[in-house]
Design a protein around this motif. Sequence first.
Motif, PDB file in Angstrom:
ATOM      1  N   ASP A 147     -40.162  55.874   7.988  1.00 19.87           N
ATOM      2  CA  ASP A 147     -41.350  56.288   7.232  1.00 19.87           C
ATOM      3  C   ASP A 147     -40.963  57.243   6.112  1.00 19.87           C
ATOM      4  O   ASP A 147     -41.745  58.114   5.725  1.00 19.87           O
ATOM      5  CB  ASP A 147     -42.347  56.956   8.200  1.00 19.87           C
ATOM      6  CG  ASP A 147     -43.765  56.971   7.626  1.00 19.87           C
ATOM      7  OD1 ASP A 147     -44.590  57.752   8.138  1.00 19.87           O
ATOM      8  OD2 ASP A 147     -44.026  56.231   6.647  1.00 19.87           O
ATOM      9  N   ARG A 361     -35.458  61.123  12.696  1.00 20.79           N
ATOM     10  CA  ARG A 361     -36.894  60.870  12.851  1.00 20.79           C
ATOM     11  C   ARG A 361     -37.032  59.639  13.720  1.00 20.79           C
ATOM     12  O   ARG A 361     -36.762  58.535  13.302  1.00 20.79           O
ATOM     13  CB  ARG A 361     -37.583  60.622  11.515  1.00 20.79           C
ATOM     14  CG  ARG A 361     -39.084  60.342  11.714  1.00 20.79           C
ATOM     15  CD  ARG A 361     -39.755  59.610  10.560  1.00 20.79           C
ATOM     16  NE  ARG A 361     -41.141  59.288  10.899  1.00 20.79           N
ATOM     17  CZ  ARG A 361     -41.504  58.236  11.640  1.00 20.79           C
ATOM     18  NH1 ARG A 361     -40.582  57.400  12.111  1.00 20.79           N
ATOM     19  NH2 ARG A 361     -42.779  58.029  11.926  1.00 20.79           N
ATOM     20  N   ASN A 398     -36.803  64.987  15.698  1.00 21.36           N
ATOM     21  CA  ASN A 398     -38.247  64.842  15.513  1.00 21.36           C
ATOM     22  C   ASN A 398     -38.782  63.594  16.233  1.00 21.36           C
ATOM     23  O   ASN A 398     -38.308  62.480  15.998  1.00 21.36           O
ATOM     24  CB  ASN A 398     -38.566  64.719  14.016  1.00 21.36           C
ATOM     25  CG  ASN A 398     -40.032  64.420  13.760  1.00 21.36           C
ATOM     26  OD1 ASN A 398     -40.876  65.303  13.850  1.00 21.36           O
ATOM     27  ND2 ASN A 398     -40.353  63.160  13.486  1.00 21.36           N
ATOM     28  N   TRP A 535     -48.875  67.786   7.359  1.00 25.09           N
ATOM     29  CA  TRP A 535     -48.165  66.577   6.968  1.00 25.09           C
ATOM     30  C   TRP A 535     -48.999  65.888   5.902  1.00 25.09           C
ATOM     31  O   TRP A 535     -50.090  65.392   6.199  1.00 25.09           O
ATOM     32  CB  TRP A 535     -47.956  65.615   8.149  1.00 25.09           C
ATOM     33  CG  TRP A 535     -47.095  64.487   7.692  1.00 25.09           C
ATOM     34  CD1 TRP A 535     -47.516  63.314   7.100  1.00 25.09           C
ATOM     35  CD2 TRP A 535     -45.656  64.456   7.669  1.00 25.09           C
ATOM     36  NE1 TRP A 535     -46.428  62.558   6.748  1.00 25.09           N
ATOM     37  CE2 TRP A 535     -45.285  63.231   7.061  1.00 25.09           C
ATOM     38  CE3 TRP A 535     -44.655  65.324   8.110  1.00 25.09           C
ATOM     39  CZ2 TRP A 535     -43.967  62.863   6.894  1.00 25.09           C
ATOM     40  CZ3 TRP A 535     -43.345  64.970   7.924  1.00 25.09           C
ATOM     41  CH2 TRP A 535     -43.001  63.747   7.339  1.00 25.09           C
TER      42      TRP A 535
HETATM   43  C1  ADA Z   1     -44.898  61.438  12.486  1.00 22.50           C
HETATM   44  C2  ADA Z   1     -43.559  61.650  11.786  1.00 22.50           C
HETATM   45  C3  ADA Z   1     -43.688  61.804  10.295  1.00 22.50           C
HETATM   46  C4  ADA Z   1     -44.692  60.806   9.696  1.00 22.50           C
HETATM   47  C5  ADA Z   1     -46.043  61.038  10.376  1.00 22.50           C
HETATM   48  C6  ADA Z   1     -47.107  60.060   9.854  1.00 22.50           C
HETATM   49  O1  ADA Z   1     -45.436  62.630  12.934  1.00 22.50           O
HETATM   50  O2  ADA Z   1     -42.899  62.800  12.280  1.00 22.50           O
HETATM   51  O3  ADA Z   1     -42.399  61.559   9.726  1.00 22.50           O
HETATM   52  O4  ADA Z   1     -44.250  59.499   9.941  1.00 22.50           O
HETATM   53  O5  ADA Z   1     -45.890  60.764  11.767  1.00 22.50           O
HETATM   54  O6  ADA Z   1     -47.370  60.086   8.650  1.00 22.50           O
HETATM   55  O7  ADA Z   1     -47.632  59.317  10.682  1.00 22.50           O
END
Ligand code: ADA
Length: 589
Positions: A147, A361, A398, A535
């Motif tokens: 991602d 990740r 993570n 995020w």
């Molecule tokens: C997870 C991950 C992130 C991102 C996020 C999302 O928490 O750690 O990298 O992928 O989900 O946007 O769903």
Amino acid sequence: MTSLRTFNEHTIRPVRSLAGRWDFVIESERADSEPLPAYYNRTIYVPSAWETLPGLENYRGRAWFRTYIDTFGSEAVRLAFGGVSHTADVYIDGLPPACGRTERGHHYDAFTPWSVLFTDLPSGRHELVVAVDNSFGEHSALHIENDYYTYGGITRPIEMQLVPDVFIDKLFLTPIQTDAGWSLDVRVRVKNLSEQKQTRRVTIRLENTEYHIGEIEVDAPRERQSPDWQATAETHIVLKDLEVLPWTSETPNLYRVKAVLYDDRGPVDDFADRVGFRSVCTDGKKILLNGRPLHLAGYNRHEDHPQFGNAIPVEAMVTDLAILRDLGCNFVRTSHYPNDQRFLDLCDEMGFYVWEESHARTVDFSHPKFAEQIDTSTVEMVEAHYNHSSIIMWGCLNECESNTEAGKEHYKRVLGIIKKLDASRPTTFASDRHQNDLCFGLADIVSINVYTGWYKGTMDDIGPWLEDFLTWLHSPDSHGGEGKPVIISEFGAAGLYGNRQRTRGKWSEEGQADLLRESLRIYLNHPDVAGAAIWQFCDVRITRNWQHWVARPRLMNNKGTVDEYRRPKLCYDVVKEQIFQSRNAEHEK
Ligand code: ADA
């Protein structure tokens, strides 16, 4: 000059940036089948990501870079790489280095700095070739379909340094807060490339005050063919009762420290860094900086930009930090890998608290290369970034397998590696296993990624879910998480830039703003939450075949508060208001 840092690490050691136009050819366009290319049909600017070149937007594979370097004497050449994405093999005059810290001049992982030594080079011009590979497969456990995007190229600065037969390899600075004030633990690591045992004198200068550490003796190297053949020795001193001002986000006071190495003719090498006098630890549910509780508010930030890929120029880093400052943030998580050292330098200078984590990740622990690659990258991260005052905690792994006994062994090993290299900072990891997590007892801080109101439940569930989790966490059932500080390390929602809907639905800017408002109102003001990281900072590119691509319109992760061009979405002012309100409420207590 595109240098590795925002300041000069060396004034005695000759250093030259190798930034500029290099010869370049991608594997599929080679016109020969020699071990190294005989012909190069393109040029490329170093540092950069090759995806920024027309036609190479999606290139995933191997490519070759060539330049020439000139040497003048008997000194060894040390090539210092800020980062190559994601695997590099280095050749000088057509041959791999006969020695070096990285065997055969080989390095894996885009996000950690590394170096390679060339000894015994005759004076003159030498061909330097770097083969770079950003492909996925059995050779790569950390760079995978994900991602976020794995770019390709020599994506961070590269320097050519000339080092004497005994040189300063590393300088470790550990500020210590005492009842009397501040001390500084200084450790100097030197390497010996000569054939004999050597003795050198070392001095340390803290701003304008010089301290003589004394003599350092280093053995003769082992046999040349082993990758780590150089002999290493360390010396150590504690500078006590220093009259210094502390480092905090509000007062980012930095002091310049310089180690100088002398032989019997005079100074022969040097290494400078900066230190901010701050201590960080946990105390019950609090994270303390210089003995006072921290309230962390900020973002997860990927190194990603539509014009630069992950090879973000320092000017653009300054813009990102200026936006974070405008939002009222004091905290940034380098999701999900060690960052360019110039970004960390700027965090030291501008006063941001940083959670830096080694590169992972949701990676597969059963991958045959996983343990070797994550352990190496974790060591490189801590050793290279140790002196950054802005880094107040180390993270790792993570959203990996922290809910099984087998996975717990990996968390235990990686967190143990960090703690062994650096006992001065707390550790953490971002969990999505929540009440199924078995590893909260292994880290100092409990961090959870929670998307209540986006992936599950509604905004009304944010508060109740948090209370349920905290009740479980602060019970004997949490496998050692009881009584520890909590960071909400990820939360948020996607909002497509320009998608304005009166229905305030998902994917609309309004919907994103509503979720962030409610999340921040709860997370920033909860007495048992020490920090919150949204995020995410900006929208970022993802890889073409990531398994959940269908949930990523534009093949982008669209949860940025700004889009990929740093254009603010509707939630920008909502975040700013919530952070400032919580900060004011804190000051009024
Ligand atoms: C997870 C991950 C992130 C991102 C996020 C999302 O928490 O750690 O990298 O992928 O989900 O946007 O769903």
